[in-house]
Design a protein around this motif. Structure first.
Motif, PDB file in Angstrom:
ATOM      1  N   ARG A   1       6.525   1.711  -1.066  1.00 42.78           N
ATOM      2  CA  ARG A   1       5.526   1.439  -0.025  1.00 42.78           C
ATOM      3  C   ARG A   1       5.340  -0.063   0.007  1.00 42.78           C
ATOM      4  O   ARG A   1       4.978  -0.665  -0.997  1.00 42.78           O
ATOM      5  CB  ARG A   1       4.203   2.129  -0.357  1.00 42.78           C
TER       6      ARG A   1
ATOM      7  N   LEU B   1       4.316  -3.822   2.377  1.00 43.43           N
ATOM      8  CA  LEU B   1       3.745  -4.536   3.513  1.00 43.43           C
ATOM      9  C   LEU B   1       4.702  -5.669   3.845  1.00 43.43           C
ATOM     10  O   LEU B   1       4.813  -6.646   3.098  1.00 43.43           O
ATOM     11  CB  LEU B   1       2.354  -5.068   3.172  1.00 43.43           C
TER      12      LEU B   1
ATOM     13  N   LEU C   1       3.246  -1.747   7.605  1.00 47.74           N
ATOM     14  CA  LEU C   1       3.473  -0.791   6.525  1.00 47.74           C
ATOM     15  C   LEU C   1       4.838  -0.141   6.700  1.00 47.74           C
ATOM     16  O   LEU C   1       5.141   0.432   7.749  1.00 47.74           O
ATOM     17  CB  LEU C   1       2.390   0.295   6.528  1.00 47.74           C
TER      18      LEU C   1
ATOM     19  N   THR D   1       0.270   9.160   5.114  1.00 49.68           N
ATOM     20  CA  THR D   1       1.323   8.713   6.019  1.00 49.68           C
ATOM     21  C   THR D   1       2.203   9.895   6.415  1.00 49.68           C
ATOM     22  O   THR D   1       2.249  10.910   5.722  1.00 49.68           O
ATOM     23  CB  THR D   1       2.183   7.612   5.357  1.00 49.68           C
TER      24      THR D   1
ATOM     25  N   ALA E   1      -0.512  -3.420  10.001  1.00 56.25           N
ATOM     26  CA  ALA E   1      -1.105  -2.618   8.930  1.00 56.25           C
ATOM     27  C   ALA E   1      -2.619  -2.760   8.925  1.00 56.25           C
ATOM     28  O   ALA E   1      -3.154  -3.873   8.962  1.00 56.25           O
ATOM     29  CB  ALA E   1      -0.533  -3.043   7.585  1.00 56.25           C
TER      30      ALA E   1
ATOM     31  N   ASP F   1      -3.972   1.240   5.441  1.00 51.06           N
ATOM     32  CA  ASP F   1      -2.552   1.149   5.088  1.00 51.06           C
ATOM     33  C   ASP F   1      -2.354   0.266   3.864  1.00 51.06           C
ATOM     34  O   ASP F   1      -1.558   0.575   2.973  1.00 51.06           O
ATOM     35  CB  ASP F   1      -1.754   0.574   6.262  1.00 51.06           C
ATOM     36  N   ARG F   2      -3.089  -0.847   3.823  1.00 51.74           N
ATOM     37  CA  ARG F   2      -2.981  -1.761   2.685  1.00 51.74           C
ATOM     38  C   ARG F   2      -3.459  -1.079   1.403  1.00 51.74           C
ATOM     39  O   ARG F   2      -2.874  -1.264   0.331  1.00 51.74           O
ATOM     40  CB  ARG F   2      -3.791  -3.028   2.969  1.00 51.74           C
TER      41      ARG F   2
ATOM     42  N   VAL G   1      -0.831   1.331  -0.110  1.00 51.48           N
ATOM     43  CA  VAL G   1       0.236   0.696  -0.890  1.00 51.48           C
ATOM     44  C   VAL G   1      -0.142   0.608  -2.363  1.00 51.48           C
ATOM     45  O   VAL G   1       0.708   0.715  -3.248  1.00 51.48           O
ATOM     46  CB  VAL G   1       0.545  -0.707  -0.316  1.00 51.48           C
TER      47      VAL G   1
END
Length: 252
Positions: free
Chosen positions: A130, A132, A157, A189, A216, A220-221, A224
């Motif tokens: 995963r 960014l 992402l 996701t 992202a 989403d961050r 990760v």
């Protein structure tokens, strides 16, 4: 005073004490509208037994302080309670019905897993990474092209999966969907995989999934950084076509 009279008096006292204890139970305490601060009702919560306290707190978490008239409430999930007593009753009902719903869902999942087993036994899917990435990286542009682009701080992402052919036969193409859930059951996701490249027996291929046009978001961050052991991958292959023309297809 006869023994029988004494027993009657004792029974009456015990009944009175029981009634007094019941009356002291704070079932009539009004529920707060602000569920982020329960300090005002904490003394009343502390007077409840552990089970009833959990029921009240569970109801407050679900309702988030909302109160609706019965005529406007969802009949399956009514948020109409105004007191501890009503919250306890509704939360007990919710848990009872949820247990039934969970049992039905588990049965359906088990049947779905049984039907998908031949496809999953032929083609495995694993979560690899995963990340960014910059938009150029997400698009897979060559390094020399990326070097000419300014980094504006925008990140995308990108989730990488590994397809592993464990069938012992060459796979000509495959497709299916994958979801990743965290340990709260929340889907973090989703990706639809359409593998058109040939995959030799026992070989593997990595597939990247992401939308280079979508920046992202904070969620989403955060995804990760979620530890891998807290994530569950659900692979639902839809179709696998082998080099000899035979295929495995998931039931609809």
């Amino acid at each position: 005073m006869s023994l029988g009279t004494r027993l009657l008096i004792l029974a009456a006292l015990m009944a009175a004490l029981g009634l007094y204890g019941a009356l002291r139970k704070p079932y009539g305490t009004r529920l707060p509208y602000d569920v982020d601060d329960l300090s005002e009702i904490q003394p009343q919560l502390d007077r409840l037994g552990e089970r009833e306290r959990e029921l009240v707190l569970g109801y407050l978490e679900r309702s988030n302080g909302d109160v609706l008239p019965a005529s406007m409430a969802d009949p399956d999930f009514p948020f109409t309670a105004r007191t501890f007593g009503e919250a306890i009753e509704l939360q007990e009902r919710f848990l009872r019905e949820q247990a039934g719903r969970d049992a039905v869902a588990a049965q359906r999942r088990a049947e779905r897993d049984r039907l998908l087993a031949p496809l999953r036994d032929a083609l495995e899917l694993r979560l690899v990474a995963r990340e960014l990435l910059t938009q150029d990286e997400a698009l897979g542009l060559p390094a020399d092209v990326r070097a000419k682009s300014a980094d504006n701080g925008r990140r995308v992402l990108v989730v990488s999966y590994r397809l592993v052919n464990v069938s012992g036969r060459t796979i000509a193409s495959a497709k299916g969907g994958v979801d990743v859930f965290d340990d709260t059951g929340r889907r973090r996701t989703h990706c639809w995989i359409d593998q058109a490249d040939t995959l030799d027996a026992f070989a593997h291929d990595d597939v990247r999934c992401g939308n280079a046009m979508r920046t992202a978001e904070p969620d989403d961050r955060a995804f990760v950084g979620v530890p891998a052991e807290r994530l569950t991958l659900l692979w639902e292959p839809a179709e696998i076509v082998f080099a000899d023309g035979s295929r495995l297809t998931a039931p609809h």
